[in-house]
Write a protein that holds these residues in place. Sequence first.
Motif, PDB file in Angstrom:
ATOM      1  N   GLU A 104       0.819  -1.214   0.000  1.00 15.54           N
ATOM      2  CA  GLU A 104       0.000   0.000   0.000  1.00 15.54           C
ATOM      3  C   GLU A 104       0.854   1.266   0.000  1.00 15.54           C
ATOM      4  N   LEU A 105       2.006   1.192   0.664  1.00  6.55           N
ATOM      5  CA  LEU A 105       2.895   2.353   0.755  1.00  6.55           C
ATOM      6  C   LEU A 105       3.833   2.475  -0.437  1.00  6.55           C
ATOM      7  N   GLY A 106       3.802   1.470  -1.323  1.00  6.60           N
ATOM      8  CA  GLY A 106       4.674   1.507  -2.485  1.00  6.60           C
ATOM      9  C   GLY A 106       6.105   1.112  -2.195  1.00  6.60           C
ATOM     10  N   VAL A 107       6.342   0.415  -1.069  1.00  7.40           N
ATOM     11  CA  VAL A 107       7.687  -0.059  -0.722  1.00  7.40           C
ATOM     12  C   VAL A 107       7.918  -1.385  -1.437  1.00  7.40           C
ATOM     13  N   THR A 108       8.846  -1.406  -2.355  1.00 12.45           N
ATOM     14  CA  THR A 108       9.063  -2.593  -3.191  1.00 12.45           C
ATOM     15  C   THR A 108      10.015  -3.600  -2.549  1.00 12.45           C
ATOM     16  N   VAL A 109      11.104  -3.102  -1.949  1.00 12.76           N
ATOM     17  CA  VAL A 109      12.138  -3.969  -1.394  1.00 12.76           C
ATOM     18  C   VAL A 109      12.229  -3.749   0.115  1.00 12.76           C
ATOM     19  N   LEU A 110      12.245  -4.837   0.868  1.00  4.98           N
ATOM     20  CA  LEU A 110      12.356  -4.771   2.324  1.00  4.98           C
ATOM     21  C   LEU A 110      13.572  -5.566   2.768  1.00  4.98           C
ATOM     22  N   LEU A 111      14.260  -5.061   3.792  1.00  8.87           N
ATOM     23  CA  LEU A 111      15.383  -5.769   4.383  1.00  8.87           C
ATOM     24  C   LEU A 111      14.892  -6.573   5.581  1.00  8.87           C
ATOM     25  N   SER A 112      15.361  -7.804   5.685  1.00 10.64           N
ATOM     26  CA  SER A 112      14.966  -8.682   6.780  1.00 10.64           C
ATOM     27  C   SER A 112      16.185  -9.047   7.625  1.00 10.64           C
ATOM     28  N   GLY A 113      15.965  -9.228   8.901  1.00  4.65           N
ATOM     29  CA  GLY A 113      17.052  -9.607   9.818  1.00  4.65           C
ATOM     30  C   GLY A 113      17.222 -11.103   9.972  1.00  4.65           C
ATOM     31  N   GLN A 122      24.938 -24.210  15.088  1.00  9.09           N
ATOM     32  CA  GLN A 122      24.612 -23.016  14.304  1.00  9.09           C
ATOM     33  C   GLN A 122      24.429 -23.372  12.825  1.00  9.09           C
ATOM     34  N   VAL A 123      25.334 -24.192  12.313  1.00 12.84           N
ATOM     35  CA  VAL A 123      25.257 -24.593  10.911  1.00 12.84           C
ATOM     36  C   VAL A 123      23.961 -25.357  10.645  1.00 12.84           C
ATOM     37  N   LEU A 124      23.561 -26.219  11.587  1.00 14.38           N
ATOM     38  CA  LEU A 124      22.308 -26.954  11.425  1.00 14.38           C
ATOM     39  C   LEU A 124      21.115 -26.004  11.380  1.00 14.38           C
ATOM     40  N   ASP A 125      21.149 -24.960  12.192  1.00 19.50           N
ATOM     41  CA  ASP A 125      20.063 -23.973  12.161  1.00 19.50           C
ATOM     42  C   ASP A 125      20.015 -23.238  10.830  1.00 19.50           C
ATOM     43  N   ILE A 126      21.175 -22.954  10.277  1.00 15.84           N
ATOM     44  CA  ILE A 126      21.238 -22.228   9.009  1.00 15.84           C
ATOM     45  C   ILE A 126      20.813 -23.120   7.848  1.00 15.84           C
ATOM     46  N   GLU A 127      21.214 -24.372   7.885  1.00 15.70           N
ATOM     47  CA  GLU A 127      20.983 -25.253   6.740  1.00 15.70           C
ATOM     48  C   GLU A 127      19.727 -26.106   6.843  1.00 15.70           C
ATOM     49  N   LYS A 128      19.235 -26.354   8.080  1.00 23.63           N
ATOM     50  CA  LYS A 128      18.172 -27.345   8.232  1.00 23.63           C
ATOM     51  C   LYS A 128      17.011 -26.903   9.106  1.00 23.63           C
ATOM     52  N   VAL A 171      16.574 -21.393   9.662  1.00 22.70           N
ATOM     53  CA  VAL A 171      16.553 -20.458   8.534  1.00 22.70           C
ATOM     54  C   VAL A 171      15.696 -20.934   7.362  1.00 22.70           C
ATOM     55  N   PRO A 172      15.800 -22.189   6.918  1.00 24.93           N
ATOM     56  CA  PRO A 172      14.984 -22.597   5.758  1.00 24.93           C
ATOM     57  C   PRO A 172      13.489 -22.386   5.973  1.00 24.93           C
ATOM     58  N   ALA A 173      12.986 -22.711   7.164  1.00 21.02           N
ATOM     59  CA  ALA A 173      11.556 -22.531   7.434  1.00 21.02           C
ATOM     60  C   ALA A 173      11.190 -21.057   7.494  1.00 21.02           C
ATOM     61  N   LEU A 174      12.014 -20.259   8.164  1.00 19.04           N
ATOM     62  CA  LEU A 174      11.706 -18.838   8.331  1.00 19.04           C
ATOM     63  C   LEU A 174      11.699 -18.095   6.996  1.00 19.04           C
ATOM     64  N   VAL A 175      12.719 -18.325   6.188  1.00 17.66           N
ATOM     65  CA  VAL A 175      12.771 -17.594   4.920  1.00 17.66           C
ATOM     66  C   VAL A 175      11.734 -18.128   3.927  1.00 17.66           C
ATOM     67  N   HIS A 176      11.306 -19.393   4.118  1.00 18.18           N
ATOM     68  CA  HIS A 176      10.281 -19.961   3.243  1.00 18.18           C
ATOM     69  C   HIS A 176       8.962 -19.206   3.400  1.00 18.18           C
TER      70      HIS A 176
END
Length: 264
Positions: free
Chosen positions: A7-16, A107-113, A116-121
């Motif tokens: 609605e605000l016309g913001v096309t790209v958002l940064l995520s943490g 940490q690697v397991l969280d990033i790869e399995k 992160v995969p669920a959150l970014v999905h």
Amino acid sequence: MMRRANELGVTVLLSGQGADEILCGYKKYLGFYIQELLSSGRWLAAAQIFMTFIQTGTVLSQFNYREAKRYLPRWLRFPKDDVRGPALVEGNSWIHVGLNGKVTKRQVLDIEKFSVPALVHYEDRMSMAHAREIRLPFLDYHFVSQLVPLPIEFKLRGGWTKWIFRKAMEPLLPQAIAWRKDKQNFIVPQNDWLRTELRVSVAKLLAREWVSERLGLIDREKFRMRYEAYLRQPATGGRLGIKDIFAPLALELWACRFASYLSQ
């Protein structure tokens, strides 16, 4: 949020997304670190780390057994009913999400399995539904490859999580932000909903036959007993968390939606 960005016309958002995984920001990483120190015989170092977090008033003040239990060793967990059906019990389908080795490996397991995969999905699904683009600066491979291998002492130090990142941001941000003690997130009132306005809907669902039970995935009667115990416990306490209730319900609703495909 994505609808509002549209609605605000913001096309790209940064995520943490990814920051907690590469910088040991989640509360569980403190527990993993203490476990690693204890298992290697570094009892004094483990005690010192624990005391610095008590003195600083970070992480430990937000400890919640309901959220932490899935990461604890089995001998530290309270016994709870098993609502799995025979198909899952026979398959011994428990996925170990606690520490199994070094914190860096976890940490690697969280990033790869795991994380992160669920959150970014689902973040990607929500952004694409509103034609928005999400970018993930913390998951840039240069950043990840530099930070993940760092010794844990640079991430958990002096009673602080993400220590090295806080130090880097200290000249650029107000102290209250760079060294904020409490970790906050977007809170969805699922706990309240399942006790109030969704209670009738859950009761109706429990009164009928379950597709997931027919498939041997969930024991409906045991889940009913779990849900009743959940309703009896204090809203802000007790041993049962939202995941203990929501996960079986979500599985059943998914099974109902795709029942015709599952029966083929």
